[in-house]
Scaffold this active site. Structure first.
Site, PDB file in Angstrom:
ATOM      1  N   GLU A 166       0.828  -1.202  -0.226  1.00 57.61           N
ATOM      2  CA  GLU A 166      -0.072  -0.031  -0.102  1.00 57.61           C
ATOM      3  C   GLU A 166       0.921   1.119  -0.166  1.00 57.61           C
ATOM      4  O   GLU A 166       0.587   2.283  -0.694  1.00 57.61           O
ATOM      5  CB  GLU A 166      -0.992  -0.114   1.344  1.00 57.61           C
ATOM      6  N   THR A 193      -6.043   9.139  -5.398  1.00 59.07           N
ATOM      7  CA  THR A 193      -5.826   9.102  -4.198  1.00 59.07           C
ATOM      8  C   THR A 193      -5.378  10.308  -3.443  1.00 59.07           C
ATOM      9  O   THR A 193      -6.054  10.752  -2.607  1.00 59.07           O
ATOM     10  CB  THR A 193      -5.223   7.843  -3.695  1.00 59.07           C
TER      11      THR A 193
END
Ligand code: ADP
Length: 328
Positions: free
Chosen positions: A150, A202
């Site tokens: 991530e 994001t």
């Protein structure tokens, strides 16, 4: 340990993070879509790529993409590779100067869709590696390793997609450092997801958030989080529905998603318990008690995005209780 060169098949589910009021802490896995992967242990001296690179004193990871997304194959740039590097660094039972991993990835979860595409690859890789090595690591260890993937995808080590991908079901990330993940029970819930084919970065979705929260909003939000957790544990659909409300993140982030407010009204009117933005978007999800309601919600989603002339993809699915699975 599974014999050298023997391929195993892995199924890694999509996940919905930022479960409405549970921003950064609550997420769940779904049965559709999912990524398919294959993995095997190889002798690094037999590994053509390893010997060409003359790279034998580093952990050998070979990533083979068998989809059309053109994702990086360099291990430190592909989230699956980054997660594996973290696992290999902590593994004391195997000599990685002689053994390495080969990983084939077939992404059926579109990267950047907001339903945990990167988490599926990271989680799939470490669960697969753990199985090949004879399961030396706990689920908490695997979540920790996969969080390194991530970091590659979004710059932050977060676990809200990784935790449900590995544990299955609904998970609560009570703390990241030190890591504490709690797997929550849930009653049968149908999930309708729409992925409008627009890009929400994001980084943008994070940067528009306010850094301060009003106390009255915080009180509402923690009431909803506690209500949602209690509703899931008691199987109380009405309580779940009442608690699926986000007064902090959604009002700001939803401006990035065309038609969000109208869609929400239409899905609620069709009988959904509630829902919101999946991850940092652009996907949106709604939960329903009955399958017919979830299908009616899907029709509302299609109607809205067809009206807006926006290409989109929908899924009607259920909560996945197993997390990443290995086909035996
Ligand atoms: P999602 O919520 O769908 O995971 P993110 O934006 O968090 O979307 O992650 C996708 C990003 O991670 C993309 O920039 C992609 O290039 C990168 N990436 C690197 N390796 C992978 C992988 N194996 N699977 C998915 N994304 C990857």
């Amino acid at each position: 340990m599974i014999p050298i060169n023997q391929w195993i098949k892995i199924k890694a589910p999509a996940t919905v993070a930022n479960m409405v009021c549970g921003f950064d802490i609550l997420g769940f896995a779904v049965n559709n879509p999912y990524d398919e992967m294959e993995m095997r242990l190889v002798n690094r001296s037999d590994n053509q790529l390893g010997s060409v690179l003359g790279n034998v004193d580093k952990p050998a990871i070979t990533i083979i993409n068998i989809d059309d997304y053109n994702l990086p194959t360099a291990p430190e740039k592909n989230v699956a590779g980054a997660a594996l590097i973290a696992l290999m660094e902590e593994c004391t039972t195997v000599d990685f100067s002689t053994l390495g991993f080969e990983v084939k990835i077939n992404k059926l979860i579109k990267p950047g869709s907001g339903v945990g595409s990167s988490a599926a690859s990271s989680a799939g890789a470490v669960v697969g590696a753990n199985y090949l090595l004879g399961n030396p690591f706990s689920k908490d260890d695997l979540v920790r390793f996969a969080m390194n993937g991530e970091k590659v995808a979004s710059g932050v080590k977060h676990a809200d997609n990784i935790a449900p991908c590995i544990h299955g079901g609904v998970t609560l990330v009570r703390s990241i450092f030190p890591l504490e993940v709690i797997a929550l029970p849930s009653p049968t819930l149908f999930v309708t997801i729409v992925h409008p084919q627009i890009e929400v970065r994001t980084a943008d979705a994070r940067s528009i958030l306010k850094q301060n929260v009003q106390l009255k909003d915080a009180i509402k939000q923690w009431g909803n989080i506690a209500g949602l957790v209690a509703g899931l544990m008691k199987g109380d659909y009405d309580l779940i529905g009442r608690s699926l409300e986000d007064v902090i993140i959604e009002p700001i982030r939803s401006i990035l998603i065309p038609g969000f407010d109208d869609l929400k009204k239409a899905c609620k009117a069709a009988g959904a318990l509630g829902g919101g933005i999946s991850g940092s978007g652009p996907s949106i999800f709604f939960l329903s008690k009955e399958k017919q309601t979830a299908l009616a919600v899907e029709q509302e989603m299609k109607k809205l995005y067809e009206g807006l002339g926006l290409a989109h993809h929908t899924y009607v699915t259920t909560i996945n209780q197993e997390g990443v699975t290995i086909e035996k």
